[in-house]
Design a protein around this motif. Structure first.
Motif, PDB file in Angstrom:
ATOM      1  N   ASP A   1       0.891   7.369  -6.380  1.00  0.00           N
ATOM      2  CA  ASP A   1      -0.200   8.334  -6.518  1.00  0.00           C
ATOM      3  C   ASP A   1       0.276   9.744  -6.178  1.00  0.00           C
ATOM      4  OD1 ASP A   1      -1.904   6.297  -7.233  1.00  0.00           O
ATOM      5  OD2 ASP A   1      -2.773   6.066  -5.243  1.00  0.00           O
ATOM      6  N   GLU A   2       1.116   9.861  -5.161  1.00  0.00           N
ATOM      7  CA  GLU A   2       1.637  11.174  -4.777  1.00  0.00           C
ATOM      8  C   GLU A   2       2.497  11.767  -5.885  1.00  0.00           C
ATOM      9  OE1 GLU A   2       3.714  10.434  -1.175  1.00  0.00           O
ATOM     10  OE2 GLU A   2       1.894  10.116   0.026  1.00  0.00           O
TER      11      GLU A   2
ATOM     12  N   GLU B   1       0.174  13.010  -8.620  1.00  0.00           N
ATOM     13  CA  GLU B   1      -0.581  14.206  -8.250  1.00  0.00           C
ATOM     14  C   GLU B   1       0.303  15.434  -8.026  1.00  0.00           C
ATOM     15  OE1 GLU B   1      -2.631  12.880  -4.816  1.00  0.00           O
ATOM     16  OE2 GLU B   1      -3.896  11.451  -5.916  1.00  0.00           O
TER      17      GLU B   1
ATOM     18  N   ALA C   1       7.524   7.679   3.724  1.00  0.00           N
ATOM     19  CA  ALA C   1       6.854   6.377   3.665  1.00  0.00           C
ATOM     20  C   ALA C   1       7.379   5.417   4.722  1.00  0.00           C
ATOM     21  CB  ALA C   1       7.041   5.767   2.281  1.00  0.00           C
TER      22      ALA C   1
ATOM     23  N   SER D   1       1.977   2.054  -3.482  1.00  0.00           N
ATOM     24  CA  SER D   1       0.894   2.595  -4.317  1.00  0.00           C
ATOM     25  C   SER D   1       0.619   4.049  -3.955  1.00  0.00           C
ATOM     26  CB  SER D   1      -0.376   1.758  -4.137  1.00  0.00           C
ATOM     27  OG  SER D   1      -0.197   0.446  -4.631  1.00  0.00           O
ATOM     28  N   ARG D   2       0.666   4.368  -2.658  1.00  0.00           N
ATOM     29  CA  ARG D   2       0.460   5.759  -2.241  1.00  0.00           C
ATOM     30  C   ARG D   2       1.572   6.657  -2.777  1.00  0.00           C
ATOM     31  NH1 ARG D   2      -1.089   3.412   2.766  1.00  0.00           N
ATOM     32  NH2 ARG D   2       1.007   3.815   3.616  1.00  0.00           N
TER      33      ARG D   2
ATOM     34  N   ARG E   1      10.902  11.359   0.019  1.00  0.00           N
ATOM     35  CA  ARG E   1       9.681  10.587  -0.243  1.00  0.00           C
ATOM     36  C   ARG E   1       9.745   9.243   0.473  1.00  0.00           C
ATOM     37  NH1 ARG E   1       5.235  13.166  -2.744  1.00  0.00           N
ATOM     38  NH2 ARG E   1       6.069  14.777  -4.122  1.00  0.00           N
TER      39      ARG E   1
ATOM     40  N   ARG F   1       0.806  -1.216   0.000  1.00  0.00           N
ATOM     41  CA  ARG F   1       0.000   0.000   0.000  1.00  0.00           C
ATOM     42  C   ARG F   1       0.837   1.262   0.000  1.00  0.00           C
ATOM     43  NH1 ARG F   1      -5.045  -1.290   4.176  1.00  0.00           N
ATOM     44  NH2 ARG F   1      -5.992  -2.974   2.933  1.00  0.00           N
ATOM     45  N   TRP F   2       1.926   1.268   0.787  1.00  0.00           N
ATOM     46  CA  TRP F   2       2.747   2.476   0.864  1.00  0.00           C
ATOM     47  C   TRP F   2       3.360   2.809  -0.488  1.00  0.00           C
ATOM     48  CZ3 TRP F   2       7.793   2.385  -0.563  1.00  0.00           C
ATOM     49  CH2 TRP F   2       8.456   1.166  -0.559  1.00  0.00           C
TER      50      TRP F   2
END
Length: 243
Positions: A143-144, A147, A162, A139-140, A158, A136-137
């Motif tokens: 996404d970051e 964005e 995480a 994938s986040r 980064r 999950r981390w």
């Protein structure tokens, strides 16, 4: 064979099969493709590999699509792998498609064969990557980066945010998404720039700013590094499709 194809907004094409294999680079817009491989939203910068006789339907977006299409009787491979449908999203894949386009333009049979084999290998690799489920981390983090809208990224900060080591983050990112953290961030900015190329009265300096580059010089360096071509050349290819 190379040709350009422009699709009007909201065009729909019922299920059909092509007699030739296709390598398609989306220069602008996008579409939904449905086939036995499922549904795939294909966007600007994506490279679609489609073996001949693949049944598929297409539903084009509100802005339509401009496609650079390369066609072949078949997509050969030095190792004899069977070509598979694949949607490639890395900057490396985009570069291979552009290099193949130039090889066809110059009728360089050796480079054409090499480009086909390299893209097929990319497609096989993408199929393996798609089967892996990232934590999950990670994938986040992806996404970051998407964005943020920035072409450059501080990998260390980064990774620290995480809660992982930068080397570990970099290794897992490449394993699950097919390119490095830095290449992914730059890839997103390249795509944002390509989406702006068709806008009238918008110079490269302004496009660079919108796409997340420091300035036009920075955008030129990244385009040449990742795609092997200057932004103006990529823009010209897109304009040729739209004309």
């Amino acid at each position: 064979m190379r040709y350009h194809r422009q699709y009007a907004p909201l065009t729909q094409m019922a299920s059909h099969r092509d007699d030739l294999s296709h390598v398609t680079l989306v220069m602008a817009g996008g579409f939904l493709e449905e086939s036995s491989n499922g549904s795939c939203l294909v966007r600007v910068g994506d490279v679609l590999i489609k073996p001949r006789d693949t049944a598929h339907s297409n539903h084009f977006a509100h802005e339509g699509a401009a496609l650079l299409c390369l066609t072949f009787p078949q997509i050969p491979s030095e190792k004899g792998e069977t070509p598979q449908w694949a949607c490639l999203r890395t900057a490396a894949s985009m570069r291979l498609a552009l290099e193949l386009t130039e090889a066809i333009r110059h009728e360089d049979e050796a480079r054409i064969a090499q480009g086909q084999a390299c893209l097929l290998a990319e497609g096989m690799g993408a199929a393996q990557v798609a089967r892996r489920s990232p934590p999950r981390w990670l994938s986040r983090l992806k996404d970051e980066l998407t964005e943020s809208g920035l072409a450059e990224v501080d990998v260390a900060s980064r990774a620290e945010a995480a809660g992982v080591h930068p080397v570990h983050a970099s290794r897992l990112f490449r394993r699950h998404f097919g390119e490095s953290i830095t290449a992914y961030a730059q890839n997103q900015s390249i795509r944002r720039a390509m989406a702006q190329f068709g806008k009238k009265r918008r110079g490269l300096g302004r496009i660079a700013q919108i796409a997340g580059f420091y300035d036009q010089s920075h955008m030129c360096r990244v385009f040449r590094q990742q795609l092997g071509l200057a932004p103006g050349r990529v823009q010209a290819l897109g304009e040729a499709v739209a004309s």
